[in-house]
Design a protein around this motif. Sequence first.
Motif, PDB file in Angstrom:
ATOM      1  N   GLY A   1       3.586 -60.087 -20.415  1.00 28.82           N
ATOM      2  CA  GLY A   1       4.657 -59.638 -21.294  1.00 28.82           C
ATOM      3  C   GLY A   1       4.143 -58.790 -22.441  1.00 28.82           C
ATOM      4  O   GLY A   1       4.722 -57.751 -22.775  1.00 28.82           O
ATOM      5  N   HIS A   2       3.043 -59.219 -23.055  1.00 30.33           N
ATOM      6  CA  HIS A   2       2.452 -58.440 -24.141  1.00 30.33           C
ATOM      7  C   HIS A   2       2.024 -57.069 -23.646  1.00 30.33           C
ATOM      8  O   HIS A   2       2.261 -56.044 -24.302  1.00 30.33           O
ATOM      9  N   THR A   3       1.408 -57.033 -22.473  1.00 30.36           N
ATOM     10  CA  THR A   3       0.907 -55.768 -21.954  1.00 30.36           C
ATOM     11  C   THR A   3       2.045 -54.845 -21.545  1.00 30.36           C
ATOM     12  O   THR A   3       1.932 -53.616 -21.659  1.00 30.36           O
ATOM     13  N   LEU A   4       3.157 -55.404 -21.069  1.00 33.48           N
ATOM     14  CA  LEU A   4       4.339 -54.585 -20.789  1.00 33.48           C
ATOM     15  C   LEU A   4       4.780 -53.831 -22.042  1.00 33.48           C
ATOM     16  O   LEU A   4       5.032 -52.622 -22.010  1.00 33.48           O
ATOM     17  N   GLU A   5       4.884 -54.558 -23.156  1.00 35.36           N
ATOM     18  CA  GLU A   5       5.293 -53.931 -24.410  1.00 35.36           C
ATOM     19  C   GLU A   5       4.242 -52.936 -24.892  1.00 35.36           C
ATOM     20  O   GLU A   5       4.568 -51.852 -25.403  1.00 35.36           O
TER      21      GLU A   5
ATOM     22  N   THR B   1       4.831 -52.316 -37.569  1.00 33.25           N
ATOM     23  CA  THR B   1       4.665 -50.938 -37.103  1.00 33.25           C
ATOM     24  C   THR B   1       3.219 -50.603 -36.752  1.00 33.25           C
ATOM     25  O   THR B   1       2.912 -49.457 -36.405  1.00 33.25           O
ATOM     26  N   SER B   2       2.341 -51.582 -36.837  1.00 33.23           N
ATOM     27  CA  SER B   2       0.938 -51.341 -36.494  1.00 33.23           C
ATOM     28  C   SER B   2       0.786 -51.070 -35.009  1.00 33.23           C
ATOM     29  O   SER B   2       1.525 -51.611 -34.171  1.00 33.23           O
ATOM     30  N   GLN B   3      -0.163 -50.233 -34.677  1.00 33.87           N
ATOM     31  CA  GLN B   3      -0.470 -49.944 -33.276  1.00 33.87           C
ATOM     32  C   GLN B   3      -1.744 -50.651 -32.822  1.00 33.87           C
ATOM     33  O   GLN B   3      -2.330 -50.303 -31.787  1.00 33.87           O
ATOM     34  N   ASP B   4      -2.165 -51.658 -33.582  1.00 36.92           N
ATOM     35  CA  ASP B   4      -3.337 -52.445 -33.209  1.00 36.92           C
ATOM     36  C   ASP B   4      -2.896 -53.538 -32.234  1.00 36.92           C
ATOM     37  O   ASP B   4      -2.713 -54.688 -32.589  1.00 36.92           O
ATOM     38  N   HIS B   5      -2.717 -53.147 -30.986  1.00 36.83           N
ATOM     39  CA  HIS B   5      -2.198 -54.067 -29.977  1.00 36.83           C
ATOM     40  C   HIS B   5      -3.187 -55.185 -29.664  1.00 36.83           C
ATOM     41  O   HIS B   5      -2.775 -56.300 -29.335  1.00 36.83           O
ATOM     42  N   ALA B   6      -4.465 -54.878 -29.740  1.00 39.47           N
ATOM     43  CA  ALA B   6      -5.469 -55.906 -29.466  1.00 39.47           C
ATOM     44  C   ALA B   6      -5.381 -57.031 -30.498  1.00 39.47           C
ATOM     45  O   ALA B   6      -5.492 -58.215 -30.159  1.00 39.47           O
TER      46      ALA B   6
ATOM     47  N   ARG C   1      -5.582 -58.659 -19.156  1.00 38.44           N
ATOM     48  CA  ARG C   1      -4.956 -57.586 -19.949  1.00 38.44           C
ATOM     49  C   ARG C   1      -5.653 -56.251 -19.715  1.00 38.44           C
ATOM     50  O   ARG C   1      -4.984 -55.220 -19.510  1.00 38.44           O
ATOM     51  N   LEU C   2      -6.975 -56.245 -19.743  1.00 39.74           N
ATOM     52  CA  LEU C   2      -7.718 -54.997 -19.561  1.00 39.74           C
ATOM     53  C   LEU C   2      -7.513 -54.428 -18.161  1.00 39.74           C
ATOM     54  O   LEU C   2      -7.449 -53.209 -17.978  1.00 39.74           O
ATOM     55  N   ALA C   3      -7.414 -55.309 -17.166  1.00 38.16           N
ATOM     56  CA  ALA C   3      -7.172 -54.836 -15.798  1.00 38.16           C
ATOM     57  C   ALA C   3      -5.810 -54.162 -15.694  1.00 38.16           C
ATOM     58  O   ALA C   3      -5.660 -53.116 -15.046  1.00 38.16           O
ATOM     59  N   LEU C   4      -4.803 -54.740 -16.331  1.00 36.78           N
ATOM     60  CA  LEU C   4      -3.464 -54.157 -16.307  1.00 36.78           C
ATOM     61  C   LEU C   4      -3.427 -52.839 -17.074  1.00 36.78           C
ATOM     62  O   LEU C   4      -2.746 -51.886 -16.675  1.00 36.78           O
ATOM     63  N   LEU C   5      -4.166 -52.776 -18.185  1.00 34.07           N
ATOM     64  CA  LEU C   5      -4.202 -51.559 -18.988  1.00 34.07           C
ATOM     65  C   LEU C   5      -4.976 -50.433 -18.304  1.00 34.07           C
ATOM     66  O   LEU C   5      -4.829 -49.260 -18.670  1.00 34.07           O
ATOM     67  N   ALA C   6      -5.782 -50.773 -17.312  1.00 31.22           N
ATOM     68  CA  ALA C   6      -6.611 -49.767 -16.648  1.00 31.22           C
ATOM     69  C   ALA C   6      -5.779 -48.773 -15.850  1.00 31.22           C
ATOM     70  O   ALA C   6      -6.268 -47.702 -15.487  1.00 31.22           O
ATOM     71  N   HIS C   7      -4.530 -49.126 -15.555  1.00 30.87           N
ATOM     72  CA  HIS C   7      -3.642 -48.226 -14.813  1.00 30.87           C
ATOM     73  C   HIS C   7      -2.334 -48.066 -15.565  1.00 30.87           C
ATOM     74  O   HIS C   7      -1.789 -49.050 -16.093  1.00 30.87           O
ATOM     75  N   ARG C   8      -1.847 -46.861 -15.612  1.00 30.50           N
ATOM     76  CA  ARG C   8      -0.560 -46.607 -16.261  1.00 30.50           C
ATOM     77  C   ARG C   8       0.515 -47.488 -15.614  1.00 30.50           C
ATOM     78  O   ARG C   8       0.599 -47.573 -14.383  1.00 30.50           O
TER      79      ARG C   8
ATOM     80  N   GLN D   1       2.083 -51.175 -23.084  1.00 27.29           N
ATOM     81  CA  GLN D   1       2.079 -49.945 -22.301  1.00 27.29           C
ATOM     82  C   GLN D   1       3.332 -49.116 -22.546  1.00 27.29           C
ATOM     83  O   GLN D   1       3.281 -47.885 -22.469  1.00 27.29           O
ATOM     84  N   ALA D   2       4.444 -49.769 -22.854  1.00 24.84           N
ATOM     85  CA  ALA D   2       5.651 -49.017 -23.202  1.00 24.84           C
ATOM     86  C   ALA D   2       5.425 -48.225 -24.483  1.00 24.84           C
ATOM     87  O   ALA D   2       5.835 -47.062 -24.607  1.00 24.84           O
ATOM     88  N   ALA D   3       4.752 -48.841 -25.455  1.00 21.67           N
ATOM     89  CA  ALA D   3       4.466 -48.167 -26.724  1.00 21.67           C
ATOM     90  C   ALA D   3       3.465 -47.033 -26.546  1.00 21.67           C
ATOM     91  O   ALA D   3       3.463 -46.072 -27.325  1.00 21.67           O
ATOM     92  N   LEU D   4       2.636 -47.135 -25.513  1.00 20.28           N
ATOM     93  CA  LEU D   4       1.609 -46.123 -25.275  1.00 20.28           C
ATOM     94  C   LEU D   4       2.071 -45.034 -24.321  1.00 20.28           C
ATOM     95  O   LEU D   4       1.294 -44.133 -23.984  1.00 20.28           O
ATOM     96  N   SER D   5       3.353 -45.096 -23.898  1.00 11.26           N
ATOM     97  CA  SER D   5       3.868 -44.097 -22.970  1.00 11.26           C
ATOM     98  C   SER D   5       3.794 -42.710 -23.593  1.00 11.26           C
ATOM     99  O   SER D   5       3.858 -42.561 -24.821  1.00 11.26           O
ATOM    100  N   PRO D   6       3.679 -41.674 -22.755  1.00 15.29           N
ATOM    101  CA  PRO D   6       3.626 -40.309 -23.294  1.00 15.29           C
ATOM    102  C   PRO D   6       4.836 -39.998 -24.158  1.00 15.29           C
ATOM    103  O   PRO D   6       5.909 -40.566 -23.970  1.00 15.29           O
ATOM    104  N   ALA D   7       4.669 -39.084 -25.091  1.00 16.21           N
ATOM    105  CA  ALA D   7       5.759 -38.710 -25.995  1.00 16.21           C
ATOM    106  C   ALA D   7       6.998 -38.316 -25.195  1.00 16.21           C
ATOM    107  O   ALA D   7       6.920 -37.609 -24.197  1.00 16.21           O
TER     108      ALA D   7
END
Length: 223
Positions: free
Chosen positions: A157-161, A200-205, A100-107, A163-169
């Motif tokens: 799958g979790h990381t896909l969701e 609605t929490s943003q605590d993805h971890a 998960r952390l490796a995938l999150l390391a890149h947009r 990163q979508a939630a963390l996309s720029p405004a």
Amino acid sequence: MTTPPTRTGRGRPPRLDPVRTIETALALLDEGGLDALTMRRLADAMGVQAGALYRYFATKEDLLTAMAERILAQVSAPTAEEGGSADWSARLSALARSLRLALLAHRDGARVFAGTHSTGPNTLNLADSGIGILRGAGFDDADAARALLAVVHYTVGHTLEEQAALSPAGEAPAAPEVLREAVTAAGTYPHLTATLPILTSQDHADRFEFGLGLLTRGLLTRA
């Protein structure tokens, strides 16, 4: 953005190599996301003609597969000592967290990885380590393979969701506030209303750990 390389003597373009091409592609990915990454834009960043890239990557899918393999270089498979426990489920969980952390390391890292079929050493090491953990715990070969796929698919799958939630405004789908407003305005969804703080929490971890715990506890019944 990666600075285009300078040209060498007699006006010739710099020699391409796959490693530098992948590194430049990852830099562009971090800058603009997957949708903005094109072969032409990559060629421009490297100061070469677009056709030159096809020497190493016949298609964009080939490039994405190589990028996914490079992303997985950051995944580490903990031993019993490194994981702080000889418990196989703790080691398997640590492997999932590392992925998960490796995938999150890149947009858009999860989007790059999803659907690729790399057979490079980083991908094979991840798979072999995970299956080794499970076989060592007593799983037969078939269950070890299926269990690893379940954990990897859940993580991706979790990381896909995530990163979508963390996309720029402006790029992300419906924000948590949109869901909150819809449920509150309707006033007819008591179960959603009761669980809105979590939904609605943003605590993805925290969400990731909950699902990973369910998976590993389920696997314990087959160990």
